[in-house]
Design a protein around this motif. Structure first.
Motif, PDB file in Angstrom:
ATOM      1  N   LEU A  22      -0.524 -14.749   3.148  1.00 53.71           N
ATOM      2  CA  LEU A  22      -0.161 -13.999   2.050  1.00 53.71           C
ATOM      3  C   LEU A  22      -1.050 -12.765   1.392  1.00 53.71           C
ATOM      4  O   LEU A  22      -0.336 -11.799   1.356  1.00 53.71           O
ATOM      5  CB  LEU A  22       0.757 -15.385   1.296  1.00 53.71           C
ATOM      6  N   ALA A  23      -2.074 -13.451   1.555  1.00 52.74           N
ATOM      7  CA  ALA A  23      -2.772 -12.721   1.111  1.00 52.74           C
ATOM      8  C   ALA A  23      -3.473 -10.563   2.171  1.00 52.74           C
ATOM      9  O   ALA A  23      -3.808  -9.925   1.138  1.00 52.74           O
ATOM     10  CB  ALA A  23      -4.363 -13.074   1.629  1.00 52.74           C
ATOM     11  N   GLU A  24      -3.344 -11.222   3.472  1.00 52.14           N
ATOM     12  CA  GLU A  24      -3.251  -9.833   3.734  1.00 52.14           C
ATOM     13  C   GLU A  24      -1.836  -9.152   3.765  1.00 52.14           C
ATOM     14  O   GLU A  24      -1.325  -7.702   3.101  1.00 52.14           O
ATOM     15  CB  GLU A  24      -2.726 -10.241   5.735  1.00 52.14           C
ATOM     16  N   GLN A  25      -0.236  -9.977   3.798  1.00 54.54           N
ATOM     17  CA  GLN A  25       0.425  -8.973   2.747  1.00 54.54           C
ATOM     18  C   GLN A  25       0.204  -8.361   1.629  1.00 54.54           C
ATOM     19  O   GLN A  25       0.917  -7.058   1.353  1.00 54.54           O
ATOM     20  CB  GLN A  25       1.960 -10.083   3.428  1.00 54.54           C
ATOM     21  N   VAL A  26      -0.175  -8.919   0.890  1.00 65.17           N
ATOM     22  CA  VAL A  26      -0.965  -8.262  -0.606  1.00 65.17           C
ATOM     23  C   VAL A  26      -1.223  -7.066  -0.536  1.00 65.17           C
ATOM     24  O   VAL A  26      -1.030  -5.960  -0.942  1.00 65.17           O
ATOM     25  CB  VAL A  26      -0.621  -9.470  -1.540  1.00 65.17           C
ATOM     26  N   ALA A  27      -2.071  -7.232   0.427  1.00 67.07           N
ATOM     27  CA  ALA A  27      -3.133  -6.197   0.028  1.00 67.07           C
ATOM     28  C   ALA A  27      -2.125  -4.316   1.288  1.00 67.07           C
ATOM     29  O   ALA A  27      -2.159  -4.208   0.523  1.00 67.07           O
ATOM     30  CB  ALA A  27      -4.335  -6.900   1.377  1.00 67.07           C
ATOM     31  N   TYR A  28      -1.254  -5.055   1.772  1.00 65.96           N
ATOM     32  CA  TYR A  28      -0.990  -4.371   2.734  1.00 65.96           C
ATOM     33  C   TYR A  28       0.108  -3.680   1.374  1.00 65.96           C
ATOM     34  O   TYR A  28       0.108  -3.080   2.051  1.00 65.96           O
ATOM     35  CB  TYR A  28      -0.036  -4.349   4.314  1.00 65.96           C
ATOM     36  N   LEU A  29       1.385  -4.479   1.282  1.00 64.96           N
ATOM     37  CA  LEU A  29       2.340  -3.955   0.163  1.00 64.96           C
ATOM     38  C   LEU A  29       1.280  -3.305  -1.108  1.00 64.96           C
ATOM     39  O   LEU A  29       1.786  -2.350  -1.860  1.00 64.96           O
ATOM     40  CB  LEU A  29       2.867  -5.172   0.388  1.00 64.96           C
ATOM     41  N   SER A  30       0.282  -3.838  -1.485  1.00 66.50           N
ATOM     42  CA  SER A  30       0.116  -2.920  -1.951  1.00 66.50           C
ATOM     43  C   SER A  30      -0.599  -1.462  -2.329  1.00 66.50           C
ATOM     44  O   SER A  30      -0.458  -0.267  -2.311  1.00 66.50           O
ATOM     45  CB  SER A  30      -2.078  -3.504  -2.733  1.00 66.50           C
ATOM     46  N   GLU A  31      -0.677  -0.805  -0.805  1.00 71.32           N
ATOM     47  CA  GLU A  31      -0.989   0.006  -0.180  1.00 71.32           C
ATOM     48  C   GLU A  31       0.280   0.977  -0.038  1.00 71.32           C
ATOM     49  O   GLU A  31       0.219   2.106  -0.650  1.00 71.32           O
ATOM     50  CB  GLU A  31      -1.955   0.030   1.557  1.00 71.32           C
ATOM     51  N   VAL A  32       1.080   0.489   0.672  1.00 72.28           N
ATOM     52  CA  VAL A  32       3.245   0.562   0.226  1.00 72.28           C
ATOM     53  C   VAL A  32       3.053   1.679  -0.556  1.00 72.28           C
ATOM     54  O   VAL A  32       3.468   2.469  -1.033  1.00 72.28           O
ATOM     55  CB  VAL A  32       3.563   0.297   0.927  1.00 72.28           C
ATOM     56  N   ALA A  33       2.885   0.512  -1.811  1.00 72.83           N
ATOM     57  CA  ALA A  33       3.016   0.931  -3.372  1.00 72.83           C
ATOM     58  C   ALA A  33       2.251   1.675  -3.724  1.00 72.83           C
ATOM     59  O   ALA A  33       2.922   2.703  -4.848  1.00 72.83           O
ATOM     60  CB  ALA A  33       2.879  -0.073  -4.029  1.00 72.83           C
ATOM     61  N   ALA A  34       1.038   2.058  -3.499  1.00 72.53           N
ATOM     62  CA  ALA A  34       0.134   2.922  -3.423  1.00 72.53           C
ATOM     63  C   ALA A  34       0.356   4.558  -3.297  1.00 72.53           C
ATOM     64  O   ALA A  34       1.220   5.722  -4.083  1.00 72.53           O
ATOM     65  CB  ALA A  34      -1.848   2.926  -3.817  1.00 72.53           C
ATOM     66  N   ASP A  35       0.775   3.994  -2.187  1.00 73.24           N
ATOM     67  CA  ASP A  35       1.092   5.506  -1.362  1.00 73.24           C
ATOM     68  C   ASP A  35       2.968   6.080  -2.152  1.00 73.24           C
ATOM     69  O   ASP A  35       3.369   7.269  -2.309  1.00 73.24           O
ATOM     70  CB  ASP A  35       1.311   5.237  -0.062  1.00 73.24           C
ATOM     71  N   ALA A  36       3.512   5.065  -2.163  1.00 68.95           N
ATOM     72  CA  ALA A  36       4.898   5.309  -3.114  1.00 68.95           C
ATOM     73  C   ALA A  36       4.719   5.600  -3.939  1.00 68.95           C
ATOM     74  O   ALA A  36       5.454   6.857  -4.687  1.00 68.95           O
ATOM     75  CB  ALA A  36       5.732   3.941  -2.353  1.00 68.95           C
ATOM     76  N   GLU A  37       3.570   5.423  -4.994  1.00 66.92           N
ATOM     77  CA  GLU A  37       3.130   5.743  -6.259  1.00 66.92           C
ATOM     78  C   GLU A  37       3.200   7.572  -6.128  1.00 66.92           C
ATOM     79  O   GLU A  37       3.584   7.923  -7.043  1.00 66.92           O
ATOM     80  CB  GLU A  37       2.699   5.331  -7.305  1.00 66.92           C
ATOM     81  N   THR A  38       2.358   7.899  -5.282  1.00 70.54           N
ATOM     82  CA  THR A  38       2.085   9.091  -5.182  1.00 70.54           C
ATOM     83  C   THR A  38       3.114   9.962  -5.103  1.00 70.54           C
ATOM     84  O   THR A  38       3.010  10.578  -5.664  1.00 70.54           O
ATOM     85  CB  THR A  38       0.368   9.095  -4.049  1.00 70.54           C
ATOM     86  N   ARG A  39       4.476   9.373  -3.663  1.00 68.47           N
ATOM     87  CA  ARG A  39       5.252  10.608  -3.705  1.00 68.47           C
ATOM     88  C   ARG A  39       6.027  10.334  -5.141  1.00 68.47           C
ATOM     89  O   ARG A  39       6.534  11.308  -5.032  1.00 68.47           O
ATOM     90  CB  ARG A  39       5.794   9.331  -2.567  1.00 68.47           C
ATOM     91  N   LYS A  40       6.462   9.352  -5.594  1.00 63.46           N
ATOM     92  CA  LYS A  40       7.182   9.273  -6.876  1.00 63.46           C
ATOM     93  C   LYS A  40       6.689  10.635  -8.296  1.00 63.46           C
ATOM     94  O   LYS A  40       7.313  11.455  -8.196  1.00 63.46           O
ATOM     95  CB  LYS A  40       6.788   7.817  -7.477  1.00 63.46           C
TER      96      LYS A  40
END
Length: 100
Positions: A22-40
């Protein structure tokens, strides 16, 4: 009591493995969310906004699961420690034992 201690230790290993995943998934999803926020912010489109919200929802859900796993780890550690304390007390109280 020793069997219960062994079960707790097995559960602790299982939950800690889940926690690591879960810690690995959270780290990955944090990056995904940050990228999506930039695109937004750059695109300013409904699609980009929806993708960011979905990414953020996934991140929040996994972060919650990680918190639950960490809480469960602590509860198991507390149970294990209480059992060990009780086991040591019982061993020390046995007749004929040297209490040094």
């Amino acid at each position: 009591m020793r069997e219960r201690l062994a079960r707790i230790q097995d559960d602790l290993k299982r939950v800690r493995a889940t926690e690591r995943v879960l810690a690995e998934q959270v780290a990955y999803l944090s990056e995904v969310a940050a990228d999506a926020e930039t695109r937004k912010l750059v695109a300013q489109t409904p699609l980009a906004d929806r993708e960011w919200r979905e990414a953020r929802t996934d991140l929040d859900r996994h972060a919650g699961l990680l918190d639950e796993a960490r809480t469960e780890v602590q509860a198991l550690i507390d149970q294990r420690d209480a059992l060990l304390d009780r086991l040591f007390e019982l061993e020390a109280a046995r007749p004929g034992r040297d209490h040094t």
